[in-house]
Design a protein around this motif. Structure first.
Motif, mmCIF file in Angstrom:
data_model
loop_
_atom_site.group_PDB
_atom_site.id
_atom_site.type_symbol
_atom_site.label_atom_id
_atom_site.label_comp_id
_atom_site.label_asym_id
_atom_site.label_seq_id
_atom_site.Cartn_x
_atom_site.Cartn_y
_atom_site.Cartn_z
ATOM 1 N N PHE A 115 0.870 -1.111 -0.105
ATOM 2 C CA PHE A 115 0.023 0.113 0.023
ATOM 3 C C PHE A 115 0.745 1.331 0.005
ATOM 4 O O PHE A 115 1.930 1.171 0.654
ATOM 5 N N ASP A 130 0.761 5.348 0.537
ATOM 6 C CA ASP A 130 0.053 6.792 0.906
ATOM 7 C C ASP A 130 0.583 7.996 0.530
ATOM 8 O O ASP A 130 1.919 7.947 1.006
ATOM 9 N N SER A 133 -1.641 7.391 -5.180
ATOM 10 C CA SER A 133 -1.150 6.208 -4.427
ATOM 11 C C SER A 133 -1.508 4.919 -4.711
ATOM 12 O O SER A 133 -0.780 4.245 -4.829
ATOM 13 N N ALA A 186 1.181 2.100 -6.016
ATOM 14 C CA ALA A 186 1.026 0.641 -5.285
ATOM 15 C C ALA A 186 1.002 -0.422 -6.096
ATOM 16 O O ALA A 186 1.661 -1.345 -5.754
ATOM 17 N N TYR A 225 2.516 -6.674 5.402
ATOM 18 C CA TYR A 225 1.638 -5.659 4.791
ATOM 19 C C TYR A 225 2.792 -4.746 4.420
ATOM 20 O O TYR A 225 3.654 -4.270 5.583
ATOM 21 N N ASP A 240 3.814 -0.955 3.789
ATOM 22 C CA ASP A 240 3.293 0.597 3.531
ATOM 23 C C ASP A 240 4.183 1.403 3.210
ATOM 24 O O ASP A 240 5.225 1.463 3.980
ATOM 25 N N LEU A 282 4.871 5.419 2.409
ATOM 26 C CA LEU A 282 4.436 6.820 3.009
ATOM 27 C C LEU A 282 5.418 7.960 2.274
ATOM 28 O O LEU A 282 6.436 7.798 2.587
ATOM 29 N N HIS A 322 -0.556 4.433 8.044
ATOM 30 C CA HIS A 322 -0.955 3.092 8.332
ATOM 31 C C HIS A 322 -0.216 2.398 9.566
ATOM 32 O O HIS A 322 -0.572 1.569 10.251
ATOM 33 N N PHE A 323 1.137 2.754 9.383
ATOM 34 C CA PHE A 323 2.040 2.127 10.425
ATOM 35 C C PHE A 323 2.217 2.823 11.797
ATOM 36 O O PHE A 323 2.967 2.271 12.503
ATOM 37 N N ARG A 339 -2.219 -2.228 12.269
ATOM 38 C CA ARG A 339 -2.326 -1.485 11.101
ATOM 39 C C ARG A 339 -3.811 -0.599 11.048
ATOM 40 O O ARG A 339 -4.708 -1.473 11.181
ATOM 41 N N ARG A 368 -6.666 1.166 8.588
ATOM 42 C CA ARG A 368 -6.640 1.257 7.355
ATOM 43 C C ARG A 368 -7.668 2.359 7.050
ATOM 44 O O ARG A 368 -7.755 3.077 5.685
#
Lengths: 296, 240
Positions: free
Chosen positions: A89, A91, A109, A113, A148, A150, A152, B76-77, B82, B84
């Motif tokens: 993901f 962001d 985003s 991704a 997961y 992520d 940023l 998210h972290f 986590r 959403r």
């Protein structure tokens, strides 16, 4: 496969500035003095998010991104019971660009991704993935790790994909997955008891994780590591994901202008050539960052 | 559960009136007009200010005053599990609260027909996020050169095991005791933000409020130091 990254913000450039930019690139002297295939100063820091399993922060010039990896216990999908799952993901924080506020950054985003997912995870069958999904398995068909990842984007000055892929690679190198003990065999339809160790961790194997090199075509030449200004003048760009063995793991073409197939092949070979030095530099920076983090 | 043991030490070894370690830096987002990162213990927040710039949405224009907009988002972290949801109610409430606090402190009448955007990005959340956000926003606004009445600073305090505790972290905050967040303008000695959840007897509230205000004054000192150091660096670079 064609993707149009229309959501890239246009930097206001007068006609004179545009000529200066394109002319400079043609003469191997960009506005900040770099040659066409030179990267900006890159800084790598690992372990920036202590509560994640692994994390890293990468700064390439004015672009600043953070990647974090969290591992959670999950169930493997019924189509691939012998593999764990990875989801990426991204962001885009409004701190990078006021237009990313509210829902403005969503389009960019999801494009980023998807491009990263394509490069890291290979085909739908899981074959050829940069990350070994079988290593995430705990018990076939029942328990596996869900990773997961992520990303940023804190500050954006062009070349987001390269920065994000470098950050993901560094974060994966920094990732420590706890060792799991599975209790005795249980019936087929029951979930087994698992004991997650607090003490023992295993490091993730990232030798086959690819990195992305984006080549931006401005006028008749390609440049690597474009700033936002340079990206606003591009006719098209190709993001090529290369791994250590020199294999291409993914391709994304952006920009409306069409490219001759011979030009594409040429871009791929330039990207492979650039990626060798970049991969070595990045690996040594990651190793230095890890060593730094171990000391502190 | 014991949040402060008989020797007077909390779960992380602090005393009741000790704040967590503060790390603050100005100018972290090169593209923004002003930016800052503010850490209170494990809580880490980045603030970026874009402005004063042309109003984007003419319908929101205020007569003779600048328009101040604020957006709070959590990565998210940032929390243990986590997250959403991006635009959940807590983020909306915090955006509003921080906007009101900063608007009271900016001299908006000096910048009519313009817009000031404050963006807050939480990288790590470990209690006291709204205080860290306000402190980061103050630093970022000062870095952007936006005229302000005073430096808005904020700190939180709580009440657990019959003791007022300064600067709660996430574990202490989720214990169920009261959590008082105070925002003050130190030079003018005025309160701009006061929020509390759970309940407290009146005298206890006054003690906890006084403790939080003391914390705010200490943060104001630190914020001033950081800004003065930053100005010295700029002066040094200009003279060189």
């Amino acid at each position: 496969m064609y993707f149009c990254l229309d959501s890239v913000v246009m930097v206001a450039c007068s006609v004179g500035e545009q000529h200066f930019l394109k002319g400079g690139i043609a003469q191997e002297l960009r506005t900040d003095g770099r040659k066409r295939l030179t990267y900006r100063r890159t800084y790598v820091e690992t372990g920036v998010i202590p509560q994640a399993n692994g994390s890293a922060r990468v700064r390439i010039g004015g672009t600043d991104v953070i990647a974090s990896v969290k591992a959670e216990i999950g169930r493997p999908s019924s189509l691939q019971p012998d593999k764990g799952k990875v989801a990426v993901f991204v962001d885009c924080s409004p701190t990078a660009e006021p237009t990313f506020g509210g829902r403005g950054g969503e389009e960019l985003s999801s494009e980023l991704a998807l491009a990263l997912q394509r490069c890291l995870l290979g085909g739908t069958s899981g074959a050829g993935a940069g990350i070994n999904l079988s290593s995430l398995l705990i018990q076939e068909g029942k328990v596996c790790w869900d990773l997961y990842i992520d990303g940023l984007v804190i500050s954006s000055d062009g070349n987001l994909l390269d920065a994000l892929s470098a950050a993901i690679k560094a974060a994966l190198t920094n990732t420590a997955i706890p060792k799991v003990q599975v209790s005795a065999e249980v019936a087929d339809d029951e979930q087994p008891e698992i004991d997650i160790s607090d003490e023992e961790y295993r490091q993730f194997d990232t030798s086959s994780v690819p990195i992305i090199v984006t080549l931006t075509k401005v006028g008749n030449h390609y440049i690597v590591d474009a700033t936002e200004e340079e990206e606003s003048q591009m006719s098209s760009a190709m993001s090529i994901s290369v791994n250590r063995a020199g294999h291409i793991c993914g391709l994304t073409k952006r920009g409306g202008s069409g490219l001759d197939p011979s030009v594409i092949l040429d871009m791929i070979s330039v990207a492979k050539h650039v990626s060798e030095t970049l991969m070595n530099k990045l690996d040594s920076k990651i190793a230095a960052a890890e060593a730094c983090e171990d000391e502190s | 559960m014991e949040y402060i043991n008989p020797e007077g030490l909390r779960l992380d070894g602090r005393r009741f009136n000790e704040m967590r370690q503060i790390v603050a830096e100005v100018g972290v987002v090169s593209k923004a007009d002003g930016s800052a990162v503010f850490e209170m213990g494990n809580t880490k927040v980045i603030a970026a200010v874009y402005g004063p710039r042309e109003i984007q949405n003419k319908s929101q224009q205020k007569n003779g005053h600048a328009l101040v907009l604020c957006e709070y988002s959590m990565a998210h972290f940032s929390t243990g599990d986590r997250r959403r949801q991006k635009n959940d109610r807590r983020s909306t409430e915090l955006s509003l609260v921080i906007r009101q606090t900063m608007e009271a402190c900016i001299l908006t009448e000096l910048l009519p027909h313009s817009q000031i955007d404050i963006f807050l990005q939480v990288l790590q959340a470990d209690g006291g996020t709204r205080s860290a956000c306000i402190n980061a926003a103050t630093l970022a606004l000062a870095d952007a050169g936006i005229p302000m009445r005073d430096l808005a600073v904020s700190c939180s305090a709580g009440y657990l095991n019959s003791t007022p505790l300064l600067d709660l972290n996430y574990v202490e905050d989720s214990a169920g005791g009261a959590d008082v967040t105070v925002g003050i303008l130190p030079k003018l000695d005025k309160v701009t933000l006061l929020q509390m959840d759970a309940k407290l007897p009146m005298e206890t509230f006054e003690t906890v409020f006084a403790l939080a205000s003391e914390g705010c004054k200490a943060i104001a000192e630190r914020v001033r130091e950081v800004l003065q150091e930053n100005t010295k660096q700029l002066e040094y670079r200009r003279a060189a």
